[in-house]
Design a protein around this motif. Structure first.
Motif, PDB file in Angstrom:
ATOM      1  N   VAL A  61       0.858  -1.181   0.000  1.00 26.57           N
ATOM      2  CA  VAL A  61       0.000   0.000   0.000  1.00 26.57           C
ATOM      3  C   VAL A  61       0.894   1.231   0.000  1.00 26.57           C
ATOM      4  CG1 VAL A  61      -1.878   1.210   1.147  1.00 26.57           C
ATOM      5  CG2 VAL A  61      -1.763  -1.282   1.245  1.00 26.57           C
ATOM      6  N   LEU A  62       1.013   1.877  -1.128  1.00 23.47           N
ATOM      7  CA  LEU A  62       1.889   3.032  -1.260  1.00 23.47           C
ATOM      8  C   LEU A  62       1.217   4.271  -0.690  1.00 23.47           C
ATOM      9  CD1 LEU A  62       3.137   2.400  -4.900  1.00 23.47           C
ATOM     10  CD2 LEU A  62       4.232   1.709  -2.771  1.00 23.47           C
ATOM     11  N   GLY A  63       2.045   5.267  -0.412  1.00 24.30           N
ATOM     12  CA  GLY A  63       1.534   6.528   0.106  1.00 24.30           C
ATOM     13  C   GLY A  63       2.210   6.971   1.391  1.00 24.30           C
ATOM     14  N   SER A  64       2.880   6.052   2.095  1.00 25.04           N
ATOM     15  CA  SER A  64       3.601   6.384   3.323  1.00 25.04           C
ATOM     16  C   SER A  64       4.560   5.238   3.636  1.00 25.04           C
ATOM     17  CB  SER A  64       2.638   6.606   4.497  1.00 25.04           C
ATOM     18  OG  SER A  64       1.885   5.429   4.732  1.00 25.04           O
ATOM     19  N   HIS A  65       5.523   5.503   4.528  1.00 20.15           N
ATOM     20  CA  HIS A  65       6.467   4.476   4.996  1.00 20.15           C
ATOM     21  C   HIS A  65       7.205   3.841   3.808  1.00 20.15           C
ATOM     22  CE1 HIS A  65       4.508   4.923   8.872  1.00 20.15           C
ATOM     23  NE2 HIS A  65       3.345   4.599   8.320  1.00 20.15           N
ATOM     24  N   TYR A  66       7.961   4.658   3.119  1.00 16.61           N
ATOM     25  CA  TYR A  66       8.649   4.213   1.904  1.00 16.61           C
ATOM     26  C   TYR A  66       9.570   3.038   2.179  1.00 16.61           C
ATOM     27  CZ  TYR A  66      11.407   4.606  -2.385  1.00 16.61           C
ATOM     28  OH  TYR A  66      12.038   4.334  -3.565  1.00 16.61           O
ATOM     29  N   ARG A 112      -4.521  13.881   4.484  1.00 14.52           N
ATOM     30  CA  ARG A 112      -4.947  15.262   4.730  1.00 14.52           C
ATOM     31  C   ARG A 112      -4.650  16.155   3.540  1.00 14.52           C
ATOM     32  NH1 ARG A 112      -2.940  16.395  10.986  1.00 14.52           N
ATOM     33  NH2 ARG A 112      -4.178  14.719  11.970  1.00 14.52           N
ATOM     34  N   HIS A 113      -3.523  15.891   2.882  1.00 18.93           N
ATOM     35  CA  HIS A 113      -3.121  16.704   1.739  1.00 18.93           C
ATOM     36  C   HIS A 113      -3.050  15.822   0.500  1.00 18.93           C
ATOM     37  CE1 HIS A 113      -2.122  19.860   4.598  1.00 18.93           C
ATOM     38  NE2 HIS A 113      -1.409  18.971   5.293  1.00 18.93           N
ATOM     39  N   PRO A 114      -3.444  16.325  -0.649  1.00 18.15           N
ATOM     40  CA  PRO A 114      -3.391  15.500  -1.867  1.00 18.15           C
ATOM     41  C   PRO A 114      -1.955  15.233  -2.303  1.00 18.15           C
ATOM     42  CG  PRO A 114      -4.025  17.763  -2.387  1.00 18.15           C
ATOM     43  CD  PRO A 114      -4.016  17.656  -0.894  1.00 18.15           C
ATOM     44  N   PHE A 119      -7.353   8.270  -6.867  1.00 16.67           N
ATOM     45  CA  PHE A 119      -7.072   9.654  -6.509  1.00 16.67           C
ATOM     46  C   PHE A 119      -8.405  10.370  -6.318  1.00 16.67           C
ATOM     47  CE2 PHE A 119      -3.131   9.054  -9.272  1.00 16.67           C
ATOM     48  CZ  PHE A 119      -2.352   8.693  -8.183  1.00 16.67           C
ATOM     49  N   THR A 120      -8.550  11.057  -5.189  1.00 16.55           N
ATOM     50  CA  THR A 120      -9.813  11.730  -4.875  1.00 16.55           C
ATOM     51  C   THR A 120      -9.745  13.241  -5.061  1.00 16.55           C
ATOM     52  OG1 THR A 120      -9.153  11.782  -2.543  1.00 16.55           O
ATOM     53  CG2 THR A 120     -10.522   9.930  -3.268  1.00 16.55           C
ATOM     54  N   ASP A 121      -8.596  13.847  -4.883  1.00 12.97           N
ATOM     55  CA  ASP A 121      -8.449  15.303  -4.971  1.00 12.97           C
ATOM     56  C   ASP A 121      -7.737  15.684  -6.272  1.00 12.97           C
ATOM     57  OD1 ASP A 121      -9.592  15.633  -2.418  1.00 12.97           O
ATOM     58  OD2 ASP A 121      -7.651  15.185  -1.497  1.00 12.97           O
ATOM     59  N   TYR A 122      -8.072  16.851  -6.757  1.00 13.24           N
ATOM     60  CA  TYR A 122      -7.512  17.288  -8.038  1.00 13.24           C
ATOM     61  C   TYR A 122      -6.088  17.796  -7.863  1.00 13.24           C
ATOM     62  CZ  TYR A 122      -6.538  20.086 -12.146  1.00 13.24           C
ATOM     63  OH  TYR A 122      -5.941  20.613 -13.256  1.00 13.24           O
ATOM     64  N   GLN A 123      -5.216  17.280  -8.700  1.00 16.74           N
ATOM     65  CA  GLN A 123      -3.855  17.762  -8.864  1.00 16.74           C
ATOM     66  C   GLN A 123      -3.472  17.528 -10.318  1.00 16.74           C
ATOM     67  OE1 GLN A 123      -1.567  19.305  -6.834  1.00 16.74           O
ATOM     68  NE2 GLN A 123      -3.181  19.514  -5.292  1.00 16.74           N
ATOM     69  N   PRO A 124      -2.778  18.447 -10.944  1.00 18.50           N
ATOM     70  CA  PRO A 124      -2.437  18.252 -12.359  1.00 18.50           C
ATOM     71  C   PRO A 124      -1.386  17.163 -12.554  1.00 18.50           C
ATOM     72  CG  PRO A 124      -1.419  20.253 -11.510  1.00 18.50           C
ATOM     73  CD  PRO A 124      -2.337  19.747 -10.423  1.00 18.50           C
ATOM     74  N   TYR A 125      -1.492  16.497 -13.699  1.00 18.06           N
ATOM     75  CA  TYR A 125      -0.513  15.520 -14.170  1.00 18.06           C
ATOM     76  C   TYR A 125      -0.408  14.287 -13.273  1.00 18.06           C
ATOM     77  CZ  TYR A 125       0.901  19.816 -16.538  1.00 18.06           C
ATOM     78  OH  TYR A 125       0.898  20.985 -17.232  1.00 18.06           O
ATOM     79  N   LEU A 126      -1.462  13.919 -12.601  1.00 16.27           N
ATOM     80  CA  LEU A 126      -1.377  12.743 -11.730  1.00 16.27           C
ATOM     81  C   LEU A 126      -1.296  11.454 -12.542  1.00 16.27           C
ATOM     82  CD1 LEU A 126      -3.728  13.459  -8.693  1.00 16.27           C
ATOM     83  CD2 LEU A 126      -1.240  13.496  -8.810  1.00 16.27           C
ATOM     84  N   TRP A 127      -2.125  11.337 -13.591  1.00 19.28           N
ATOM     85  CA  TRP A 127      -2.041  10.115 -14.399  1.00 19.28           C
ATOM     86  C   TRP A 127      -0.702  10.007 -15.114  1.00 19.28           C
ATOM     87  CZ3 TRP A 127      -4.569   6.660 -12.519  1.00 19.28           C
ATOM     88  CH2 TRP A 127      -5.944   6.616 -12.373  1.00 19.28           C
ATOM     89  N   ASN A 128      -0.130  11.119 -15.530  1.00 21.19           N
ATOM     90  CA  ASN A 128       1.186  11.064 -16.165  1.00 21.19           C
ATOM     91  C   ASN A 128       2.247  10.536 -15.212  1.00 21.19           C
ATOM     92  OD1 ASN A 128       0.508  11.996 -18.728  1.00 21.19           O
ATOM     93  ND2 ASN A 128       0.626  14.131 -18.095  1.00 21.19           N
TER      94      ASN A 128
END
Length: 444
Positions: A123-128, A153-155, A182-191
Motif C-alpha cells: 500500500v503506497l503513500g507512506s512508509h517508503y 490530509r493533503h493531496p 485519486f480523490t483530490d484534483y492535482q495536475p498531471y497525476l495520471w502522467n
C-alpha cells in the motif's frame, strides 16, 4: 636432607565412606537451619527490583513443544501451516498484519518470514522504507499494488506519486493487481502514475488479474496504452476518469467491467466509444455503466447527422448494472440500453445513486426502447427508476421471478413465480429515437 622422608609413590584420592557420611550430615543440618530461619534473605532478593517489571511483568509465549507447568494456549495446538493460512487471510484485510504478527514472538516471526504470500500486499503513500522491505520479504510471490489517497490530509503532488511508483516499477512483471485511486484534483497525476507503464518496452504484466484506475477529476485528454499491450490473465477492470487504448491483447479476456465514462466526450461520440469497448470485451459476464455529471470537461454536443448504430452483442453477459447519478437518465445510457443484445442475461440492476424522490422523466422512453431478454429472472429498481406503471408492466413479463424495489432505506421483494402465465413483451421495431439526434437501425 638425609633426615627427610619422601614417598616413593603418590596415594590416589578416594572418597571413603566415613567422609561421605560426614559431608551428608553437614549438608542436611545446614538445609534444616535455613528452612527454620525465614528472615534470611534469598540470593534473588539482593538484586534491586525494577519498578517497570513490577507493573508490567514480561510476556512469555511458549512454543507448543516447550515444557510448561501451565496449559498451552489453544493456538499453540494448531499446526504451523494452518497458522500461516490464517495470517494470509488476515493480510487481505489489514496490510500491516504481517508486521504485527512478526513482533509477537520468535516462533510467529520465523513463521511470518517463511510465508511470502502474506507480504504480497503493498500500500503506497507512506512508509517508503517499510514497503521496500515488504517487497523484499515477498520474495518471488506476486504483488498487489495499491495507491490510494482517501485517508490523506493533503493531496499527492506530482513528484510524490512518481517517487512511489518508481519503487514498484522494477517488479512490474510480478504484479497481480494494481489499484490507483485519486480523490483530490492535482495536475498531471495520471502522467506521473502511469508514464512508466506506457513508455518502457519491458512493461508487460503476465500475471496481472485485476486493474482499478479511478480519478474523477482528471482533465488529461490523451489516451494511455498500458503494459505494452500484453496482459493475458487480466479478468477484472474498473475505470473511472481516464481514457485508455482498448486493445484486444489487453482486454479481450475480461469477465468484469465497471466503466464510468470520463466525460471528455458526450453524445454520439461517447456512445460510439463505449460500443468499441464492448466489441473488444465480448466475453463479459458482468457489466456496469455510469455516465457522471457533466462538468467543465464535457464538450458542447454536436447536432450533426450521425450514422445509425447497429446492435451490440454480449453473448455471455449475466449481470447488467445501469447506474444514474444525474437528475434524469442520460440519453447516451438510453441509447446503449436499446442496442444491447444479451441472450443470457439473468439479473438487471437499475441503480439511482442520487436517491431521487421523483421518477425519471425519461423512464417511459427507456422501457419503450429497451428489449427485455427472455432469460431475465431478477430486476432491481431503485428510487428514480420506480413507478407503479413500470411495476405493473414488469409483473406481466414472462420468465421474471424476482422484482426488488427500493424507494427508501429498505428493499421490497416481490416473488412473481407463483403467478399465472404472463404475456411476453414483443420486440420493438425502431426506426427513429424521437426527440434526439441519434438514429437506431431497425431489427426484427
Amino acid at each position: 636432607m638425609p633426615g627427610t622422608l619422601r614417598r616413593r609413590h603418590r596415594q590416589e584420592l578416594t572418597l571413603r565412606r566415613s567422609f561421605m557420611e560426614a559431608m551428608q550430615a553437614k549438608l542436611s543440618s545446614a538445609l534444616a537451619g535455613r528452612k527454620n530461619d525465614k528472615s534470611s534473605p534469598r540470593p534473588t532478593e539482593n538484586r534491586r527490583k525494577d519498578p517497570y517489571e513490577t507493573r508490567y511483568p514480561p510476556l512469555s509465549i511458549h512454543h507448543p513443544s516447550a515444557t510448561s507447568y501451565s496449559p498451552p494456549h489453544s493456538i499453540c495446538i494448531l499446526p504451523p501451516e494452518l497458522v500461516a493460512y490464517i495470517f494470509a487471510l488476515g493480510s487481505q484485510e489489514d496490510p500491516l498484519l504481517p508486521l504485527s504478527v512478526s513482533h509477537v514472538c520468535s516462533f510467529w516471526r520465523s513463521l511470518a518470514l517463511c510465508t511470502p504470500m502474506i507480504w504480497r500486499r503493498v500500500v503506497l503513500g507512506s512508509h517508503y522504507n517499510m514497503w521496500r522491505e515488504t517487497i523484499y520479504r515477498a520474495r518471488a510471490c506476486t504483488l498487489d499494488i495499491e495507491f490510494h489517497s482517501r485517508n490523506r490530509r493533503h493531496p499527492f503532488a506530482f513528484y510524490e506519486v512518481q517517487r512511489y511508483m518508481h519503487l514498484v516499477i522494477p517488479y512490474i512483471n510480478r504484479w497481480r493487481s494494481l489499484s490507483i485511486v485519486f480523490t483530490d484534483y492535482q495536475p498531471y497525476l495520471w502522467n506521473s502514475a502511469l508514464s512508466e507503464c506506457c513508455t518502457r518496452s519491458n512493461t508487460q504484466v503476465p500475471d496481472l488479474e485485476e486493474l482499478c484506475l479511478i480519478y474523477r477529476h482528471n482533465d488529461d485528454t490523451k489516451e494511455f496504452c498500458l503494459f505494452s499491450g500484453y496482459a493475458p490473465k487480466l479478468r477484472r477492470v474498473t475505470v473511472d476518469g481516464i481514457r485508455l487504448t482498448w486493445l484486444s491483447s489487453l482486454f479481450q479476456n475480461l469477465t468484469y467491467l465497471d466503466y464510468t465514462h470520463h466525460g471528455l466526450t458526450n453524445g454520439y461520440q461517447a456512445v460510439q466509444e463505449i460500443v468499441n469497448i464492448i466489441h473488444v470485451c465480448s466475453s463479459l459476464t458482468e457489466l456496469r455503466l455510469l455516465f457522471p455529471i457533466r462538468g467543465h470537461r464535457a464538450r458542447s454536443p454536436t447536432h450533426q447527422a450521425s450514422p445509425p448504430l447497429t446492435s451490440v452483442s454480449l453473448p455471455w453477459l449475466q449481470v447488467l448494472h445501469l447506474r444514474v447519478e444525474t437528475k434524469d437518465i442520460p440519453e447516451e445510457l438510453i441509447l446503449l440500453a436499446s442496442i444491447f443484445r444479451t441472450p443470457r442475461l439473468i439479473e438487471l440492476r437499475l441503480i439511482d445513486t442520487s436517491n431521487q424522490r421523483m421518477p425519471f422523466h425519461q423512464l417511459r422512453t427507456f422501457w419503450s426502447l429497451y428489449t427485455i431478454p427472455d432469460s431475465l429472472r431478477t430486476i432491481h429498481l431503485q428510487h428514480g427508476w420506480y413507478t407503479k406503471e413500470s411495476v405493473g408492466f414488469l409483473c406481466k413479463v414472462g420468465g421474471l421471478k424476482w422484482l426488488v424495489i427500493r424507494c427508501g432505506e429498505n428493499d421490497v421483494v416481490h416473488w412473481l413465480d407463483s403467478r399465472g402465465p404472463g404475456r411476453r413483451r414483443p420486440r420493438p421495431l425502431m426506426q427513429n429515437y424521437s426527440g434526439s439526434r441519434f438514429t437506431v437501425a431497425g431489427r426484427s
